[in-house]
Design a protein around this motif. Structure first.
Motif, PDB file in Angstrom:
ATOM      1  N   LEU A 151       0.833  -1.199   0.000  1.00 29.87           N
ATOM      2  CA  LEU A 151       0.000   0.000   0.000  1.00 29.87           C
ATOM      3  C   LEU A 151       0.878   1.263   0.000  1.00 29.87           C
ATOM      4  O   LEU A 151       0.607   2.218  -0.733  1.00 29.87           O
ATOM      5  CB  LEU A 151      -0.941  -0.003   1.206  1.00 29.87           C
ATOM      6  CG  LEU A 151      -1.887   1.193   1.312  1.00 29.87           C
ATOM      7  CD1 LEU A 151      -2.808   1.241   0.102  1.00 29.87           C
ATOM      8  CD2 LEU A 151      -2.688   1.133   2.593  1.00 29.87           C
ATOM      9  N   GLY A 152       1.914   1.266   0.795  1.00 29.55           N
ATOM     10  CA  GLY A 152       2.829   2.407   0.829  1.00 29.55           C
ATOM     11  C   GLY A 152       3.500   2.629  -0.520  1.00 29.55           C
ATOM     12  O   GLY A 152       3.635   3.765  -0.979  1.00 29.55           O
ATOM     13  N   MET A 153       3.924   1.564  -1.156  1.00 20.80           N
ATOM     14  CA  MET A 153       4.557   1.668  -2.475  1.00 20.80           C
ATOM     15  C   MET A 153       3.567   2.192  -3.518  1.00 20.80           C
ATOM     16  O   MET A 153       3.928   2.986  -4.386  1.00 20.80           O
ATOM     17  CB  MET A 153       5.100   0.308  -2.909  1.00 20.80           C
ATOM     18  CG  MET A 153       6.239  -0.181  -2.039  1.00 20.80           C
ATOM     19  SD  MET A 153       7.692   0.829  -2.204  1.00 20.80           S
ATOM     20  CE  MET A 153       8.343   0.195  -3.713  1.00 20.80           C
ATOM     21  N   LEU A 154       2.294   1.759  -3.446  1.00 24.95           N
ATOM     22  CA  LEU A 154       1.291   2.233  -4.390  1.00 24.95           C
ATOM     23  C   LEU A 154       1.018   3.730  -4.203  1.00 24.95           C
ATOM     24  O   LEU A 154       0.852   4.456  -5.191  1.00 24.95           O
ATOM     25  CB  LEU A 154      -0.006   1.443  -4.235  1.00 24.95           C
ATOM     26  CG  LEU A 154       0.028   0.002  -4.753  1.00 24.95           C
ATOM     27  CD1 LEU A 154      -1.273  -0.715  -4.418  1.00 24.95           C
ATOM     28  CD2 LEU A 154       0.288  -0.016  -6.240  1.00 24.95           C
ATOM     29  N   ILE A 155       0.977   4.188  -2.965  1.00 26.54           N
ATOM     30  CA  ILE A 155       0.741   5.605  -2.704  1.00 26.54           C
ATOM     31  C   ILE A 155       1.906   6.444  -3.231  1.00 26.54           C
ATOM     32  O   ILE A 155       1.692   7.454  -3.892  1.00 26.54           O
ATOM     33  CB  ILE A 155       0.495   5.846  -1.194  1.00 26.54           C
ATOM     34  CG1 ILE A 155      -0.852   5.244  -0.790  1.00 26.54           C
ATOM     35  CG2 ILE A 155       0.555   7.333  -0.854  1.00 26.54           C
ATOM     36  CD1 ILE A 155      -1.108   5.224   0.696  1.00 26.54           C
ATOM     37  N   VAL A 156       3.116   6.013  -2.947  1.00 30.32           N
ATOM     38  CA  VAL A 156       4.294   6.737  -3.446  1.00 30.32           C
ATOM     39  C   VAL A 156       4.314   6.709  -4.972  1.00 30.32           C
ATOM     40  O   VAL A 156       4.586   7.724  -5.624  1.00 30.32           O
ATOM     41  CB  VAL A 156       5.589   6.144  -2.853  1.00 30.32           C
ATOM     42  CG1 VAL A 156       6.819   6.702  -3.549  1.00 30.32           C
ATOM     43  CG2 VAL A 156       5.654   6.414  -1.367  1.00 30.32           C
ATOM     44  N   GLY A 157       4.009   5.573  -5.558  1.00 23.18           N
ATOM     45  CA  GLY A 157       3.980   5.462  -7.018  1.00 23.18           C
ATOM     46  C   GLY A 157       2.940   6.372  -7.644  1.00 23.18           C
ATOM     47  O   GLY A 157       3.190   7.019  -8.666  1.00 23.18           O
ATOM     48  N   PHE A 191       1.777   9.156  -6.367  1.00 24.96           N
ATOM     49  CA  PHE A 191       2.261  10.529  -6.228  1.00 24.96           C
ATOM     50  C   PHE A 191       3.302  10.854  -7.291  1.00 24.96           C
ATOM     51  O   PHE A 191       3.265  11.924  -7.895  1.00 24.96           O
ATOM     52  CB  PHE A 191       2.842  10.748  -4.823  1.00 24.96           C
ATOM     53  CG  PHE A 191       3.378  12.129  -4.621  1.00 24.96           C
ATOM     54  CD1 PHE A 191       2.521  13.208  -4.470  1.00 24.96           C
ATOM     55  CD2 PHE A 191       4.745  12.371  -4.623  1.00 24.96           C
ATOM     56  CE1 PHE A 191       3.015  14.497  -4.300  1.00 24.96           C
ATOM     57  CE2 PHE A 191       5.251  13.638  -4.454  1.00 24.96           C
ATOM     58  CZ  PHE A 191       4.382  14.709  -4.295  1.00 24.96           C
ATOM     59  N   VAL A 192       4.222   9.948  -7.539  1.00 21.60           N
ATOM     60  CA  VAL A 192       5.261  10.171  -8.559  1.00 21.60           C
ATOM     61  C   VAL A 192       4.633  10.294  -9.939  1.00 21.60           C
ATOM     62  O   VAL A 192       5.011  11.163 -10.734  1.00 21.60           O
ATOM     63  CB  VAL A 192       6.316   9.042  -8.503  1.00 21.60           C
ATOM     64  CG1 VAL A 192       7.234   9.076  -9.710  1.00 21.60           C
ATOM     65  CG2 VAL A 192       7.120   9.127  -7.215  1.00 21.60           C
ATOM     66  N   VAL A 193       3.660   9.454 -10.254  1.00 26.06           N
ATOM     67  CA  VAL A 193       2.991   9.519 -11.556  1.00 26.06           C
ATOM     68  C   VAL A 193       2.234  10.840 -11.710  1.00 26.06           C
ATOM     69  O   VAL A 193       2.291  11.480 -12.763  1.00 26.06           O
ATOM     70  CB  VAL A 193       2.051   8.302 -11.745  1.00 26.06           C
ATOM     71  CG1 VAL A 193       1.119   8.497 -12.920  1.00 26.06           C
ATOM     72  CG2 VAL A 193       2.865   7.034 -11.904  1.00 26.06           C
ATOM     73  N   PHE A 194       1.541  11.279 -10.656  1.00 24.78           N
ATOM     74  CA  PHE A 194       0.808  12.549 -10.716  1.00 24.78           C
ATOM     75  C   PHE A 194       1.768  13.721 -10.905  1.00 24.78           C
ATOM     76  O   PHE A 194       1.515  14.616 -11.715  1.00 24.78           O
ATOM     77  CB  PHE A 194      -0.034  12.741  -9.455  1.00 24.78           C
ATOM     78  CG  PHE A 194      -0.839  14.007  -9.470  1.00 24.78           C
ATOM     79  CD1 PHE A 194      -1.972  14.100 -10.261  1.00 24.78           C
ATOM     80  CD2 PHE A 194      -0.462  15.104  -8.715  1.00 24.78           C
ATOM     81  CE1 PHE A 194      -2.723  15.268 -10.297  1.00 24.78           C
ATOM     82  CE2 PHE A 194      -1.193  16.276  -8.738  1.00 24.78           C
ATOM     83  CZ  PHE A 194      -2.333  16.360  -9.531  1.00 24.78           C
ATOM     84  N   ALA A 195       2.875  13.727 -10.175  1.00 23.45           N
ATOM     85  CA  ALA A 195       3.863  14.807 -10.314  1.00 23.45           C
ATOM     86  C   ALA A 195       4.455  14.819 -11.728  1.00 23.45           C
ATOM     87  O   ALA A 195       4.621  15.886 -12.328  1.00 23.45           O
ATOM     88  CB  ALA A 195       4.962  14.651  -9.269  1.00 23.45           C
ATOM     89  N   ALA A 196       4.744  13.650 -12.268  1.00 18.52           N
ATOM     90  CA  ALA A 196       5.274  13.577 -13.635  1.00 18.52           C
ATOM     91  C   ALA A 196       4.241  14.066 -14.648  1.00 18.52           C
ATOM     92  O   ALA A 196       4.591  14.751 -15.618  1.00 18.52           O
ATOM     93  CB  ALA A 196       5.694  12.138 -13.954  1.00 18.52           C
TER      94      ALA A 196
END
Length: 129
Positions: free
Chosen positions: A20-26, A28-33
């Protein structure tokens, strides 16, 4: 034996990142990109507008009419692939030294996804202020 037991207890306490933590970070990274990819062209075009205005300042703007200044901007902007700003958007002011200062202010709205958009205000002057 006691050392081995203590070592095993420490290993049990250590935990890595959860799925779940990895999905949230992922996410966020996709949204920022996504935001960077949508907004970057507007900033690149703004840098081209600033470059055109700076190049125009090297001309003798004080001797040109407003129409000639706008036409000069249009020609330079078409070469620099500037589509957002037109010659009619320019504000031409007389400088104290007898020359002219050309400025422009404009807004760009970039849709991000769905009904979420980013509004960016740009402002540039030929004298760099």
């Amino acid at each position: 034996m006691v050392n081995k037991l203590m070592h095993m207890q420490r290993v049990k306490k250590q935990q890595g990142a959860t799925l779940l933590g990895m999905l949230i970070v992922g996410a966020f990274v996709v949204f920022a990109a996504l935001v960077v990819m949508k907004v970057a062209p507007a900033y690149i075009e703004f840098m081209s507008v600033k470059k055109v205005l700076k190049a125009m300042q090297s001309e003798s703007l004080g001797t040109m009419t407003n129409k000639e200044i706008k036409d000069s901007f249009e020609k330079r902007a078409s070469i620099a692939y500037v589509d957002t700003v037109k010659g009619s958007d320019l504000v031409i002011e007389k400088a104290p030294d007898g020359g002219a200062v050309v400025s422009v202010s404009y807004e760009v709205v970039k849709p991000i996804m769905g009904n979420v958009s980013v509004l960016i205000d740009f402002s540039a002057r030929s004298d760099g202020k």
